[in-house]
Design an enzyme around this catalytic site. Structure first.
Site, short mmCIF file in Angstrom:
data_model
loop_
_atom_site.label_atom_id
_atom_site.label_comp_id
_atom_site.label_asym_id
_atom_site.label_seq_id
_atom_site.Cartn_x
_atom_site.Cartn_y
_atom_site.Cartn_z
N ALA A 149 0.82 -1.21 0.00
CA ALA A 149 0.00 0.00 0.00
C ALA A 149 0.86 1.26 0.00
O ALA A 149 2.09 1.21 0.04
CB ALA A 149 -0.94 -0.01 1.20
N HIS A 150 0.20 2.42 -0.04
CA HIS A 150 0.87 3.71 -0.12
C HIS A 150 1.80 3.94 1.07
O HIS A 150 1.50 3.57 2.20
CB HIS A 150 -0.17 4.84 -0.21
CG HIS A 150 -1.08 4.92 0.98
ND1 HIS A 150 -2.18 4.13 1.12
CD2 HIS A 150 -1.03 5.70 2.09
CE1 HIS A 150 -2.78 4.41 2.25
NE2 HIS A 150 -2.11 5.37 2.87
N ASN A 151 2.96 4.51 0.78
CA ASN A 151 3.96 4.93 1.77
C ASN A 151 4.68 3.76 2.44
O ASN A 151 5.47 3.98 3.37
CB ASN A 151 3.35 5.81 2.87
CG ASN A 151 2.73 7.08 2.33
OD1 ASN A 151 3.02 7.50 1.21
ND2 ASN A 151 1.85 7.68 3.10
N SER A 163 1.88 2.85 5.09
CA SER A 163 2.87 3.51 5.95
C SER A 163 3.60 2.57 6.90
O SER A 163 4.26 3.03 7.84
CB SER A 163 2.21 4.64 6.77
OG SER A 163 1.66 5.61 5.90
#
Length: 366
Positions: A261-263, A281
């Site tokens: 996922a993002h980050n 994250s």
């Protein structure tokens, strides 16, 4: 393609035995490798006794150190001090690759501002966007798309149907299997008021009231940064970051159907097996192994050299060097004790029922 036993052993840094001038045209399982003919033949992979028992006289094979080739009637053999490592070299020697023709096919669509290094092989219907930079000796399969401003290093191999979005940066020798998507938007949404998810996190499950909610998109402005020697499996997905980039370290290998996922930040030389999912994250250290179907919660950290067994669910920080298993994931030895205790529960329940009967009878008599 043919190579002699002598040359193959030299390339594999292994010891040869027998007629080292025999030609090897490929590799096969022991039962499929017949006697060597005038034009050579395939070499059998028989690095354990149970496989060597099916060898046919007159064939050639790769054996483990200590095995006797004469006992199997072989014409030639190569000895593998570390069999699986030798397998890596052998398969590399005989892998023909995806067969993408040299040069840029007329049916490929390449923006005039894109820069492609020398030695490229780009298949039909590939689409290379504006301001893309691709290094030397790239091999790009059919129906691949590379978005605006993406930078890829030397010797990249993008198999058919790969999607690389805009603003992605990757190092040298990247390999991406068919259907993978790198740089899609992150799954990031927010509500004007506290959402139900935020509420139950705060209250640990209590709902004060259920109300209508509308999700508003948080746009993904970051990219994806990928190091050298990374491999990404078929239909894997790596989302771009919200503000900073999602990052994958050097030498990391990502299996089919993995979702990052993002980050997310993944360190060097990690191994992420099929259906691993890492939520937004979270940070994964170096040399971490996540077996199939491992799930990682958002905003947590996994230290260096952690190994997580299959289907583990990781909800909290994991210290470096720990081996974990289970849902929720705990130390492997703790999980094994939990499983033993779980298996004993039916017997414990029976014993408790008998004890209750005994106590009841004693009370009735008293």
């Amino acid at each position: 393609m043919a190579i002699t036993i002598r040359d193959l052993a030299l390339a594999l840094d292994a010891r040869a035995w027998g007629d080292v001038d025999l030609s090897v045209t490929g590799a096969a399982e022991p039962q499929a490798a017949g006697p060597v003919g005038p034009q050579g033949g395939v070499i059998a992979l028989a690095m354990a006794s149970k496989y060597a028992e099916t060898l046919r006289p007159g064939s050639m094979a790769i054996l483990a150190e200590g095995m006797d080739p004469q006992a199997f009637g072989l014409k030639a053999a190569i000895f593998a001090p570390r069999p699986r490592l030798l397998m890596a070299g052998l398969t590399r020697a005989f892998d023909p690759g995806p067969g993408i023709a040299a040069g840029i096919h007329p049916a490929a669509v390449i923006d005039a501002s894109a820069r492609i290094g020398p030695g490229a092989a780009i298949a039909p219907f590939a689409v290379i966007g504006p301001d893309v930079r691709i290094g030397e000796n790239a091999r790009i399969g059919p129906h691949v798309s590379v978005g605006r401003g993406t930078v890829l290093g030397d010797d990249v191999l993008l198999h058919a149907g790969v999607r690389i979005a805009h603003g992605v940066t990757a190092g040298h020798r990247l390999i991406v299997q068919p259907g993978a998507v790198i740089g899609g938007d992150g799954f990031s949404f927010v509500t004007p008021e506290e959402s139900g998810i935020e509420e139950i996190r705060r209250t640990l499950g209590r709902r004060d009231g259920i109300r209508q909610q509308h999700w508003t998109r948080i746009h993904s402005l970051g990219g994806v940064e990928i190091g050298d020697d990374v491999e990404i499996g078929a239909n894997a997905t790596i989302d771009r970051g919200t503000i900073r980039a999602t990052r994958i370290g050097n030498g990391t290998k990502i299996d089919n159907l993995v979702m990052l996922a993002h980050n997310v930040v993944v360190g060097d030389d990690c191994l992420l097996c099929s259906q691993v999912g890492i939520a937004g994250s979270s940070r994964v250290g170096n040399r971490v192994v996540l077996a199939g179907q491992v799930g990682v919660n958002d905003n947590i950290e996994i230290g260096d050299d952690v190994i997580a067994g299959g289907a583990s669910k990781i909800f909290t920080r994991v210290p470096s060097g720990r081996v974990i298993l289970g849902n929720p994931a705990v130390k492997m030895e703790t999980q094994m004790e939990i499983q033993k205790a779980t298996r004993r529960l039916p017997r414990v329940a029976q014993q408790l029922a008998k004890l209750q009967e005994t106590v009841t009878r004693l009370l009735e008599k008293g």
